[in-house]
Design a protein around this motif. Structure first.
Motif, short mmCIF file in Angstrom:
data_model
loop_
_atom_site.label_atom_id
_atom_site.label_comp_id
_atom_site.label_asym_id
_atom_site.label_seq_id
_atom_site.Cartn_x
_atom_site.Cartn_y
_atom_site.Cartn_z
N THR A 116 0.86 -1.19 0.00
CA THR A 116 0.00 0.00 0.00
C THR A 116 0.90 1.24 0.00
OG1 THR A 116 -0.20 -0.16 2.42
CG2 THR A 116 -1.92 -1.20 1.09
N ALA A 117 1.22 1.78 1.18
CA ALA A 117 2.11 2.93 1.27
C ALA A 117 3.54 2.49 0.95
CB ALA A 117 2.04 3.54 2.66
N VAL A 118 4.18 3.18 0.01
CA VAL A 118 5.52 2.77 -0.42
C VAL A 118 6.42 4.00 -0.55
CG1 VAL A 118 6.89 1.75 -2.27
CG2 VAL A 118 4.69 0.74 -1.66
N LYS A 119 7.45 4.07 0.30
CA LYS A 119 8.56 5.01 0.12
C LYS A 119 9.73 4.24 -0.50
CE LYS A 119 8.53 8.69 1.82
NZ LYS A 119 8.20 10.00 1.22
N ARG A 120 10.83 4.95 -0.78
CA ARG A 120 11.95 4.28 -1.46
C ARG A 120 12.49 3.10 -0.66
NH1 ARG A 120 15.77 9.26 -2.86
NH2 ARG A 120 14.78 9.98 -0.94
N GLU A 121 12.56 3.26 0.66
CA GLU A 121 13.08 2.15 1.47
C GLU A 121 12.13 0.95 1.44
OE1 GLU A 121 11.66 5.33 4.54
OE2 GLU A 121 12.34 5.24 2.44
N ASP A 122 10.82 1.22 1.30
CA ASP A 122 9.85 0.13 1.18
C ASP A 122 10.00 -0.59 -0.16
OD1 ASP A 122 8.52 0.80 3.68
OD2 ASP A 122 7.66 2.50 2.61
N GLU A 123 10.22 0.19 -1.21
CA GLU A 123 10.38 -0.42 -2.53
C GLU A 123 11.64 -1.28 -2.58
OE1 GLU A 123 10.11 0.75 -7.27
OE2 GLU A 123 9.90 2.30 -5.73
N GLN A 124 12.70 -0.80 -1.94
CA GLN A 124 13.92 -1.61 -1.89
C GLN A 124 13.69 -2.89 -1.10
OE1 GLN A 124 17.40 -0.47 0.60
NE2 GLN A 124 18.55 -0.45 -1.34
N ALA A 125 12.98 -2.78 0.02
CA ALA A 125 12.68 -3.97 0.82
C ALA A 125 11.81 -4.94 0.03
CB ALA A 125 11.97 -3.56 2.11
N PHE A 126 10.90 -4.42 -0.79
CA PHE A 126 10.04 -5.26 -1.62
C PHE A 126 10.87 -5.99 -2.68
CE2 PHE A 126 6.76 -5.78 -5.02
CZ PHE A 126 5.90 -6.61 -4.32
N ALA A 127 11.84 -5.28 -3.27
CA ALA A 127 12.72 -5.92 -4.25
C ALA A 127 13.52 -7.03 -3.61
CB ALA A 127 13.65 -4.87 -4.88
N ARG A 128 13.99 -6.81 -2.39
CA ARG A 128 14.72 -7.87 -1.68
C ARG A 128 13.82 -9.06 -1.38
NH1 ARG A 128 17.80 -3.79 2.53
NH2 ARG A 128 19.69 -3.42 1.27
N ALA A 129 12.57 -8.77 -0.98
CA ALA A 129 11.64 -9.86 -0.68
C ALA A 129 11.37 -10.70 -1.92
CB ALA A 129 10.33 -9.28 -0.13
N ASN A 130 11.27 -10.05 -3.07
CA ASN A 130 11.07 -10.80 -4.32
C ASN A 130 12.27 -11.67 -4.64
OD1 ASN A 130 8.59 -10.14 -6.36
ND2 ASN A 130 8.86 -8.50 -4.88
N ALA A 131 13.48 -11.15 -4.41
CA ALA A 131 14.68 -11.95 -4.67
C ALA A 131 14.77 -13.15 -3.73
CB ALA A 131 15.93 -11.08 -4.52
N GLU A 132 14.22 -13.01 -2.53
CA GLU A 132 14.26 -14.11 -1.56
C GLU A 132 13.11 -15.10 -1.74
OE1 GLU A 132 14.11 -11.92 2.04
OE2 GLU A 132 16.20 -11.21 1.92
N ASN A 133 12.13 -14.75 -2.57
CA ASN A 133 10.93 -15.57 -2.72
C ASN A 133 10.61 -15.80 -4.20
OD1 ASN A 133 9.58 -15.90 0.13
ND2 ASN A 133 10.27 -13.78 0.04
N LEU A 134 11.60 -16.30 -4.94
CA LEU A 134 11.37 -16.61 -6.34
C LEU A 134 10.34 -17.74 -6.43
CD1 LEU A 134 15.12 -16.65 -7.46
CD2 LEU A 134 13.49 -14.74 -7.64
N MET A 135 9.33 -17.56 -7.33
CA MET A 135 8.21 -18.51 -7.34
C MET A 135 7.70 -18.79 -8.73
SD MET A 135 5.71 -17.38 -4.20
CE MET A 135 5.95 -15.62 -4.44
N PHE A 136 7.62 -20.07 -9.08
CA PHE A 136 6.72 -20.50 -10.14
C PHE A 136 5.32 -20.56 -9.54
CE2 PHE A 136 10.64 -22.86 -11.63
CZ PHE A 136 10.85 -22.06 -12.76
N CYS A 137 4.31 -20.66 -10.39
CA CYS A 137 2.95 -20.79 -9.86
C CYS A 137 2.81 -22.08 -9.05
CB CYS A 137 1.92 -20.73 -10.99
SG CYS A 137 1.99 -22.06 -12.19
N GLU A 138 3.56 -23.12 -9.42
CA GLU A 138 3.52 -24.36 -8.65
C GLU A 138 4.02 -24.16 -7.22
OE1 GLU A 138 4.73 -25.60 -12.93
OE2 GLU A 138 4.93 -23.88 -11.60
N ASP A 139 5.09 -23.34 -7.10
CA ASP A 139 5.63 -23.04 -5.76
C ASP A 139 4.61 -22.29 -4.92
OD1 ASP A 139 8.21 -24.11 -6.43
OD2 ASP A 139 8.63 -22.25 -7.52
N ALA A 140 3.97 -21.29 -5.54
CA ALA A 140 3.01 -20.47 -4.81
C ALA A 140 1.82 -21.31 -4.36
CB ALA A 140 2.54 -19.31 -5.69
N ALA A 141 1.32 -22.19 -5.23
CA ALA A 141 0.18 -23.03 -4.86
C ALA A 141 0.51 -23.91 -3.67
CB ALA A 141 -0.25 -23.88 -6.06
N ARG A 142 1.73 -24.46 -3.66
CA ARG A 142 2.13 -25.31 -2.53
C ARG A 142 2.25 -24.51 -1.24
NH1 ARG A 142 5.72 -27.70 -6.77
NH2 ARG A 142 4.90 -29.78 -7.23
#
Length: 307
Positions: free
Chosen positions: A242-268
């Motif tokens: 929701t609310a996103v400052k630059r530090e939040d966007e960077q944290a979101f990018a890190r979270a994506n790098a730590e949570n790489l997902m195919f749809c199969e991974d997400a479903a599980r």
């Protein structure tokens, strides 16, 4: 001057004999608009705009029709003021059946609304509201009651294959840029990684959604929406923000790098949450990744019985 004669009873043709004797599986109304009383994050009642589908079976084969106005008035009298729980739903459905004076044995109620939940930013301490589509499908029949809770959770998914290819492209770019330097300094490598050359490729990511349907156990009363949403978002690791400052966007990018997902991974991941919930008897999960690489979506579905 008023008449002393009482008003004649208005005709009621619903009880006329049907032209062709046949019972009906479902008769009722769709998209009845009304305010719905649901619990907020603190457990306090709040009103939200909602839509209801209500109906009963017409078990009496020779009766022409049901009394829809009785169903409508029951919805308007109850749902705006009574907090929505499994027990209040069962009581409402019982009264819907009873209102038909013996011609119905089963009632079904569907509710749809948008639930606003306040979500904290990842790093800045800010917060904002996010809307979650919610449905409840409740049925009461001679075999008992069944209550299904359905909702959607949006998240970001970064493709593991694309991430691997991007890392390889970055490594190749590093090799090309430092081919003549056998031992680049820490300062040089740091400067290179922070430059445009340090990102030769980026993995593709997309907004994604988990559509979850859970049949609640018979001993559950409060609808466990917040509990399940929080657990699913934690398991996925990358819920949309929701609310996103630059530090939040960077944290979101890190979270994506730590949570790489195919749809199969997400479903599980989602299935692992709902299959261990003490509130859930059965589940049906569909995840959809709205691809940025392809023109089509990647979809996975998993169902199961708990316990």
């Amino acid at each position: 001057m008023t008449s002393s004669n009482p008003s004649p009873a208005l005709p009621d043709v619903a009880y006329d004999r049907a032209a062709a004797a046949r019972s009906l599986d479902w008769v009722g109304m769709r998209r009845v608009a009304l305010p719905l009383c649901v619990a907020d994050e603190g457990g306090q009642p709040q009103r939200v705009p909602a839509w209801a589908d209500i109906g009963v079976d017409l078990a009496s084969a020779e009766t022409r029709g049901i009394h829809m106005s009785r169903l409508y008035l029951l919805l308007q009298d109850r749902l705006p003021v009574e907090p929505l729980t499994a027990s209040s739903l069962r009581a409402l459905l019982r009264d819907c059946i009873d209102s038909q004076s013996g011609i119905a044995t089963t009632a079904r109620l569907g509710l749809r609304w948008e639930q606003l939940l306040k979500r904290r930013a990842l790093a800045s301490g800010n917060a904002g509201w996010k809307s979650y589509p919610v449905e409840v499908d409740a049925t009461l029949s001679p075999s008992g009651a069944e209550i299904v809770l359905a909702f959607g959770v949006e998240y970001s998914s970064t493709c593991p294959a694309s991430a691997a290819l991007s890392r390889r492209a970055n490594a190749d770019a590093f090799e090309a840029d430092f081919a003549d330097d056998q031992a680049p300094s820490r300062v040089d490598v740091h400067a290179w990684l922070g430059s445009g050359r340090g990102m030769a490729a980026t993995p593709h990511a997309q907004r994604s959604r988990a559509d979850v349907r859970v049949t609640l156990r018979n001993d559950v009363d409060a609808l466990p929406l917040l509990e399940l949403v929080d657990a699913i978002e934690a398991a996925l690791g990358t819920p949309v923000q929701t609310a996103v400052k630059r530090e939040d966007e960077q944290a979101f990018a890190r979270a994506n790098a730590e949570n790489l997902m195919f749809c199969e991974d997400a479903a599980r991941r989602v299935a692992a949450v709902v299959s261990t919930s003490p509130r859930v008897a059965r589940f049906d999960v569909t995840v959809s990744h709205f691809e940025s690489l392809h023109a089509h979506d990647a979809v996975a579905r998993v169902t199961g019985v708990v316990g």
